[in-house]
Design an enzyme around this catalytic site. Structure first.
Site, PDB file in Angstrom:
ATOM      1  CE  LYS A  78      -0.757   0.451   4.952  1.00 22.73           C
ATOM      2  NZ  LYS A  78      -1.709   0.612   6.024  1.00 22.73           N
ATOM      3  CB  ILE A 180      -4.059 -15.282  13.040  1.00 23.29           C
ATOM      4  CG1 ILE A 180      -5.103 -14.396  12.322  1.00 23.29           C
ATOM      5  CG2 ILE A 180      -3.482 -14.561  14.279  1.00 23.29           C
ATOM      6  CD1 ILE A 180      -6.145 -13.744  13.191  1.00 23.29           C
ATOM      7  N   GLY A 183       3.224 -16.964   9.567  1.00 27.46           N
ATOM      8  CA  GLY A 183       4.193 -16.364   8.635  1.00 27.46           C
ATOM      9  C   GLY A 183       5.646 -16.534   9.036  1.00 27.46           C
ATOM     10  CB  CYS A 186       4.417 -13.878  11.608  1.00 30.05           C
ATOM     11  SG  CYS A 186       3.143 -13.866  12.814  1.00 30.05           S
ATOM     12  CB  THR A 188       1.204 -12.767  15.782  1.00 32.24           C
ATOM     13  OG1 THR A 188       1.336 -11.591  15.010  1.00 32.24           O
ATOM     14  CG2 THR A 188      -0.147 -12.756  16.470  1.00 32.24           C
ATOM     15  N   GLY A 221       2.923 -19.288   5.998  1.00 29.64           N
ATOM     16  CA  GLY A 221       3.289 -20.618   6.488  1.00 29.64           C
ATOM     17  C   GLY A 221       3.783 -21.579   5.431  1.00 29.64           C
ATOM     18  CG  MET A 269       4.064  -5.870   5.726  1.00 28.23           C
ATOM     19  SD  MET A 269       5.453  -4.924   5.064  1.00 28.23           S
ATOM     20  CE  MET A 269       4.765  -3.282   5.038  1.00 28.23           C
ATOM     21  CE1 TYR A 285      -1.313   1.330  19.596  1.00 23.33           C
ATOM     22  CE2 TYR A 285      -0.462   3.559  19.851  1.00 23.33           C
ATOM     23  CZ  TYR A 285      -1.035   2.570  19.069  1.00 23.33           C
ATOM     24  OH  TYR A 285      -1.287   2.820  17.752  1.00 23.33           O
TER      25      TYR A 285
HETATM   26  P1  5GP Z   1       5.085 -16.310   4.724  1.00 24.45           P
HETATM   27  O1  5GP Z   1       4.653 -16.705   3.360  1.00 24.45           O
HETATM   28  O2  5GP Z   1       6.340 -15.487   4.711  1.00 24.45           O
HETATM   29  O3  5GP Z   1       5.178 -17.471   5.662  1.00 24.45           O
HETATM   30  O4  5GP Z   1       3.922 -15.394   5.335  1.00 24.45           O
HETATM   31  C1  5GP Z   1       3.542 -14.208   4.720  1.00 24.45           C
HETATM   32  C2  5GP Z   1       2.401 -13.581   5.492  1.00 24.45           C
HETATM   33  O5  5GP Z   1       2.810 -13.224   6.820  1.00 24.45           O
HETATM   34  C3  5GP Z   1       1.900 -12.274   4.919  1.00 24.45           C
HETATM   35  O6  5GP Z   1       1.107 -12.429   3.777  1.00 24.45           O
HETATM   36  C4  5GP Z   1       1.156 -11.679   6.099  1.00 24.45           C
HETATM   37  O7  5GP Z   1      -0.144 -12.197   6.231  1.00 24.45           O
HETATM   38  C5  5GP Z   1       1.975 -12.166   7.288  1.00 24.45           C
HETATM   39  N1  5GP Z   1       2.843 -11.109   7.828  1.00 24.45           N
HETATM   40  C6  5GP Z   1       3.624 -10.248   7.152  1.00 24.45           C
HETATM   41  N2  5GP Z   1       4.291  -9.439   7.997  1.00 24.45           N
HETATM   42  C7  5GP Z   1       3.904  -9.771   9.245  1.00 24.45           C
HETATM   43  C8  5GP Z   1       4.229  -9.292  10.548  1.00 24.45           C
HETATM   44  O8  5GP Z   1       5.045  -8.392  10.750  1.00 24.45           O
HETATM   45  N3  5GP Z   1       3.590  -9.885  11.586  1.00 24.45           N
HETATM   46  C9  5GP Z   1       2.680 -10.878  11.399  1.00 24.45           C
HETATM   47  N4  5GP Z   1       2.051 -11.363  12.464  1.00 24.45           N
HETATM   48  N5  5GP Z   1       2.374 -11.392  10.180  1.00 24.45           N
HETATM   49  C10 5GP Z   1       2.983 -10.843   9.128  1.00 24.45           C
END
Ligand code: 5GP
EC number: 1.7.1.7
Length: 348
Positions: A78, A180, A183, A186, A188, A221, A269, A285
């Site tokens: 974006k 969720i 990634g 990620c 989270t 994933g 991101m 926060y």
């Molecule tokens: P990958 O294909 O690398 O396993 O996962 C990509 C996905 O990870 C992205 O499309 C998005 O949904 C998620 N993602 C990208 N950046 C972040 C982040 O900083 N934190 C989290 N929780 N998920 C992310």
């Protein structure tokens, strides 16, 4: 009292696809293109439903050009301006059917998105993306975008449960982004303890979406082409990947030289790196929920695309699916304790 679901939920690494007797002669006979008509926009799509994430490192115009040549899709990040979009659209009109413009849920996001869509009428996909798709604010934003753009195809996410998939589809979304915490960059699950094993999330969300004639994306994933095949087998209509597309010439982000080797910076991101770049830092926060890593430079993305599509065709051949669309009908997953022999380390 806290509730515990005792059913075992699975990730890609917990299963393998069982081979099946088939009449297919060769991988060459497998058709990876899908024709899809979306529930709310009523628009038709034709393509290979593998997508690059809308991360500023992989969701670039350069990536879109390379992927679109093979029929793959790119959710463009974006941070491009409407003027940059205009130049891209004029120079690459053939790519527009395979890209989406991304948006967050702020007012400035809405204005930017409206400007881009007004400038480029051939652009029909919108990707509304937030880390947590469970808030009422998000649902209302999806409704607002649907009202304003009745004939665009709306992607919305991320969620991992059937009831939220239904809510978003009924609020006007066509394709729900599922994932969720799975990634590659990620954190989270570490920072919050929240998540859902991806294979099970896809199976359950696909069922909910398909019941309403909606569609889903398995997002995150996938570590190898086999995981993409498993996601499609589980019922995903599209599979989105970030990490598998990272490290290529077409990626954004810094290139780093170390000991004579080249690396590309890849980051989530919601990482410190992304927040510093786009929001001027991490607000007090919140905490960072993404990693920053250096990925060995892999050259042009073309060879990665061919490897992915070759793996996918081969998976279809093993289970006897002549078209990607048939993969879930032919898929039986076997739970396993070990799926890959790593005696010589991970493949290079
Ligand atoms: P990958 O294909 O690398 O396993 O996962 C990509 C996905 O990870 C992205 O499309 C998005 O949904 C998620 N993602 C990208 N950046 C972040 C982040 O900083 N934190 C989290 N929780 N998920 C992310």
């Amino acid at each position: 009292m806290p509730n515990i679901i005792n059913d075992i939920k699975l990730d890609f690494k917990d299963v393998l696809l069982r081979p099946k007797r088939s009449t297919l002669k060769s991988r060459f006979d497998v058709d990876l293109f899908r024709d899809i008509t979306f529930r709310n926009s009523k628009l038709a799509y034709q393509g290979i439903p593998v997508m690059a994430s809308n991360m500023d490192t992989v969701g670039t115009f350069e990536m879109a050009k390379a992927l679109s040549k093979h029929g793959l899709f790119t959710t463009i990040h974006k941070y491009y301006t409407a003027d940059e979009w205009k130049v891209f659209a004029i120079r690459n009109p053939e790519c527009l059917k395979n890209v989406a413009a991304s948006s967050g849920t702020g007012n400035e996001d809405f204005e930017r998105l409206s400007m881009i869509l007004a400038t480029i009428p051939e652009l029909t996909f919108i990707c509304i993306d937030v880390a947590n798709g469970y808030s009422q604010h998000f649902v209302e934003y999806v409704r607002r975008v649907r009202l304003e753009f009745p004939f665009h195809t709306i992607i919305a996410g991320n969620v991992v449960t059937g009831e939220m998939v239904e809510e978003l589809i009924l609020s006007g979304a066509d394709i729900i982004k599922v994932g969720i915490g799975p990634g590659s960059v990620c954190t989270t699950r570490m920072k919050t303890g929240v998540g859902y094993p991806q294979l099970s999330a896809v199976i359950e969300c696909a069922d909910a979406a398909h019941g309403l004639k909606g569609h889903i994306i398995s997002d995150g994933g996938c570590t190898c082409p086999g995981d993409i095949a498993k996601a499609f087998g589980a019922g995903a209509d599209f599979v989105m990947a970030g990490g598998m597309f990272a490290g290529h010439d077409e990626c954004g982000g810094e290139t780093i030289q170390k000991n004579g080797k080249k690396y590309k910076l890849f980051y989530g991101m919601a990482s410190n790196t992304a927040m510093k770049k786009h929001a001027g830092g991490v607000a007090d926060y919140r905490s960072s929920e993404g990693k920053t890593v250096e990925v060995a430079h892999k050259g042009a993305v073309e060879s990665t695309i061919l490897d992915m599509l070759g793996g996918l065709r081969s998976a279809c051949t093993y289970v006897g699916a002549s078209r990607l669309r048939e993969l879930p009908k032919r898929a039986t997953f076997i739970r396993c304790n070990q799926q890959i022999n790593n005696i010589y380390g991970p493949p290079m």
